[in-house]
Design a protein around this motif. Structure first.
Motif: not given
Length: 192
Positions: A97-98, A68, A71-72, A93-95, A75, A90-91
């Motif tokens: 993964l998370m 994680l 990734y952060i 969109n990262a959901d 990006t 942004y987060f």
């Protein structure tokens, strides 16, 4: 003569009994020593085995935290971080993964916290499954000042910021029957 023979029999019986008792005592002490030695050996083996399992779990958990983090770091931009709406988008969109990490790996939560100097209205983004039942919740509306974050209880943040990584001592968190451990890594975006 009968007395002498009775006396000899008595002496022989006493000597024989003492020899048997000595032999039994030595055997019992040796057996106890062997049992203790085997028990210690088995306990050491179990301790090493469980230690390796725990080390493996920490290594695995840190791998997810580091993925994680990577990734952060690769990006997220400082411009996005400074704008609360863009950070939230942004987060979200990262959901993918998370949320998968939290659900599949049984994390109570997975979060990214940022220093107030570089974050806009969104200073942190947390994905949680606090009941470990697949019910996901999100938190992103908490904001703290630098002075608030310097207070006791923020070691997970301040130590991580200074040293790059932090593994907390086991602690009790309200609502949980077991002790928890926090694993934290510093996120660096454009050397900030």
């Amino acid at each position: 003569m009968k007395r002498i023979s009775s006396f000899i029999v008595l002496v022989n019986t006493i000597v024989f009994s003492v020899v048997i008792l000595l032999f039994a005592g030595i055997t019992m002490l040796r057996s106890a020593s062997l049992i203790e030695e085997n028990a210690r050996s088995l306990l050491t083996e179990w301790t090493v085995s469980w230690g390796n399992r725990i080390d493996g779990l920490f290594t695995e958990r840190f791998a997810y935290v580091r993925s994680l983090k990577a990734y952060i770091e690769n990006t997220l931009t400082l411009e996005t971080l400074a704008d609360g709406e863009k950070t939230l988008q942004y987060f979200q969109n990262a959901d993918a993964l998370m949320v998968n990490i939290v659900k599949q790996e049984g994390f109570l939560d997975l979060y990214a916290w940022f220093v107030p100097e570089y974050s806009g209205t969104v200073q942190q983004y947390t994905v949680s499954d606090l009941k470990l039942n697949g019910t996901i919740s999100w938190k992103y509306d908490t904001r703290y000042t630098r002075s608030e974050m310097a207070q006791p209880g923020w070691e997970w943040f301040t130590v991580t910021e200074k040293q790059g990584k932090y593994v907390s001592e086991a602690y009790v968190w309200e609502g949980f029957d077991v002790k928890l451990v926090s694993l934290c890594e510093t996120i660096v975006i454009y050397e900030k």
